[in-house]
Design an enzyme around this catalytic site. Structure first.
Site: not given
Ligand code: FAD
Ligand code: NAI
Length: 471
Positions: A41, A44, A147, A149, A450
């Site tokens: 869980l 990204t 899902t 990026s 301070h």
């Molecule tokens: P995601 O975290 O991408 O989660 C989506 C999940 O859906 C994934 O685990 C994927 O496996 C799953 N999934 C996709 N399709 C399916 C499917 N069909 N069935 C089942 N599961 C599926 N943001 C910050 O705020 N601070 C930071 O310091 C920061 N550092 C970062 C550093 C890096 C190197 C990167 C790449 C990103 C960083 N980000 C940071 C951005 C942050 O990671 C994302 O904004 C955040 O993870 C978005 O969350 P999300 O749940 O929308 O997507």
């Protein structure tokens, strides 16, 4: 629950958007299932983004500081050696602790965790290909798509996560590259350039625009940042486009082209990091089975209540509009669940902070000068340098400044921009001020302990409506 039984809510994706929505829905008493395909869980952010990158940023900073910034503090050390394997394993410890923590929170809040890849069979049914083999299906009265990026590929280069890497390879290299070229001087590019440059790589950042920092960073702050990073040893080629590349040999060759005038040059490196942005990820989701479409950037289209044109299907996080940030995804997750349970939810998109976790850190919230000029807003500027702050001087860590932008007439805060030690924590005060519609005078007349770095924040506010005391 059995496959045929209808859940109140089924969430596809267990990243920050998906897992937060699942926990919130569980807390609200909904029968909720979350489908995640990566076997862990946190998405990204926890697995290959925010958390592992911050672990490496923190530990590479310590290493670099011990090597180059300790003797004059009265700390003499013997042989300092990098143990990259151990640094990576410390990173894994943080990642595993946090991802397991979410599994625990799922159990605590009665969230059903389904390990597999989900795709729409129809508007209420998700077919799941299970990670451990086999298939099942899940029915939901409501469905959230979360899902996330993926990194945008660079045409002509093949990502192998060894020679040509994305951020995923950049947090897992098994040796320090001799020469590294970073395509894109945005947040990922600069954070990863910091890590590998501190560990000894010769790093060059190639950026298409005339300014580093990616979208949103104030131009004055970006200029300061670049100067400080150049002193740290990073090299910059701005106004330069990577026109093509060749990754067939041991070294990767890149053809660079001046953005204006077209002057060409070829450069080589043993590792090239592609960091030109991320794009919404919806592949294999079966959108065609329910007639949902994406916009020209692959994002799912929603209304102000996160609904697609099929009202019981909502979208949150990176796969829809807005900044691709974990805390933005988290706010949307809570709001979207509240729309379900209370018919009301709210996110203030004007008060979402951005932080770059380099040293010094860069953080901002609200609008920058260019955006205010473009909107024709009359504003005033006040700033305060950390070189005049007692705590920063005590810590011998004085680079950077705090800068306020406020409405010229009403003094209402419109933007806060910080480069400096601990900027990422300090920006929370700016975000709160913005959220509450504070003026710079409200902040300037608030007592700050301070000696703290936060006094630079107060004095920058004082400098906006009047005068700072210490500068
Ligand atoms: P995601 O975290 O991408 O989660 C989506 C999940 O859906 C994934 O685990 C994927 O496996 C799953 N999934 C996709 N399709 C399916 C499917 N069909 N069935 C089942 N599961 C599926 N943001 C910050 O705020 N601070 C930071 O310091 C920061 N550092 C970062 C550093 C890096 C190197 C990167 C790449 C990103 C960083 N980000 C940071 C951005 C942050 O990671 C994302 O904004 C955040 O993870 C978005 O969350 P999300 O749940 O929308 O997507
Ligand atoms: P970005 O959009 O921040 O920066 C990409 C940069 O690459 C831009 O400056 C762009 O002008 C440049 N570029 C594009 N094509 C180019 C080319 N052909 N040649 C040279 N330069 C080119 O994207 P980045 O850094 O990949 O980050 C992606 C997302 O991840 C961001 O939206 C960010 O919000 C998120 N993220 C957030 C972090 C944080 O909050 N600390 C850390 C890391 C990522």
């Amino acid at each position: 629950a059995t496959p045929a039984e209808e859940r109140d809510l089924v969430i596809i994706g267990g990243g920050v958007a998906g897992y937060v929505a699942a926990i919130k829905a569980g807390q609200e008493g909904l029968k909720v299932a979350c489908i995640e395909k990566r076997g862990s869980l946190g998405g990204t952010c926890l697995n290959v983004g925010c958390i592992p990158s911050k672990s490496l940023l923190n530990n590479s900073h310590l290493y670099h500081q011990i090597l180059h910034d300790s003797k004059h503090r009265g700390i003499e050390v013997g042989d300092v050696k990098l143990n990259l394997k151990q640094m990576m394993s410390a990173k894994e410890t943080s990642v595993n602790g946090l991802t397991k923590g979410i599994e625990f929170l799922f159990k605590k809040n009665n969230v059903e965790y389904i390990k597999g890849t989900g795709a729409f069979a129809d508007e209420h049914t998700i077919a799941v290909n299970l990670v451990d083999g086999g298939e099942t299906s899940v029915r939901g009265k409501n469905i959230f798509i979360a899902t996330g990026s993926e990194s945008t590929p660079f045409p002509g280069l093949t990502i192998d996560e060894k020679k040509v890497i994305t951020s995923t390879g950049a947090i897992a290299l098994d040796k320090v590259p001799k020469k590294m070229i970073v395509i894109g001087g945005g947040i990922i590019g600069l954070e990863m350039a910091s890590v590998w440059s501190r560990l000894g790589a010769d790093v060059t950042i190639v950026e298409f625009l005339g300014q580093i920092g990616g979208p949103g960073m104030d131009a004055e702050i970006a200029k300061n940042t670049q100067k400080i990073f150049a002193k740290q040893g990073m090299k910059f080629k701005l106004n330069t486009k990577v026109a093509g590349g060749d990754d067939s040999g041991d070294l990767v060759k890149l053809n660079l082209e001046a953005a204006k005038g077209g002057k060409e040059e070829t450069v080589e490196a043993d590792v090239v990091l592609v960091a030109i942005g991320r794009r919404a990820y919806t592949s294999g989701l079966g959108l065609e089975n329910i007639g949902l479409e994406t916009d020209d950037r692959g994002r799912l289209v929603i209304d102000s209540e996160y609904r697609t044109k099929i009202p019981h299907i909502r979208v949150i996080g990176d796969c829809t509009f807005g900044p691709m940030l974990a805390h933005k995804a988290e706010e949307e997750a809570v709001a979207a669940v509240e729309f379900l349970t209370k018919n009301y939810g709210h996110v203030n998109y004007n008060a979402i902070p951005s932080v770059m976790y380099t040293h010094p850190e860069v953080a901002w919230v609200g609008q920058n000068e260019a955006e205010l000029k473009e909107a024709g807003v009359k504003y005033k500027v006040g700033s305060f340098p950390f070189s005049a702050n007692s705590r920063a001087k005590t810590n011998l860590d004085t680079e950077g400044m705090v800068k306020f932008l406020a409405d010229a007439e009403t003094d209402r805060i419109l933007g806060v921009h910080i480069i400096g030690p601990n900027a990422g924590e300090m920006i929370a005060e700016g975000t709160l001020a913005l959220e509450y519609g504070a003026s710079t005078e409200d902040v300037g007349r608030t007592s700050h302990a301070h000696p703290t770095l936060a006094e630079a924040f107060k004095e920058a506010a004082m400098a906006t409506y009047g005068k700072a005391i210490h500068y």
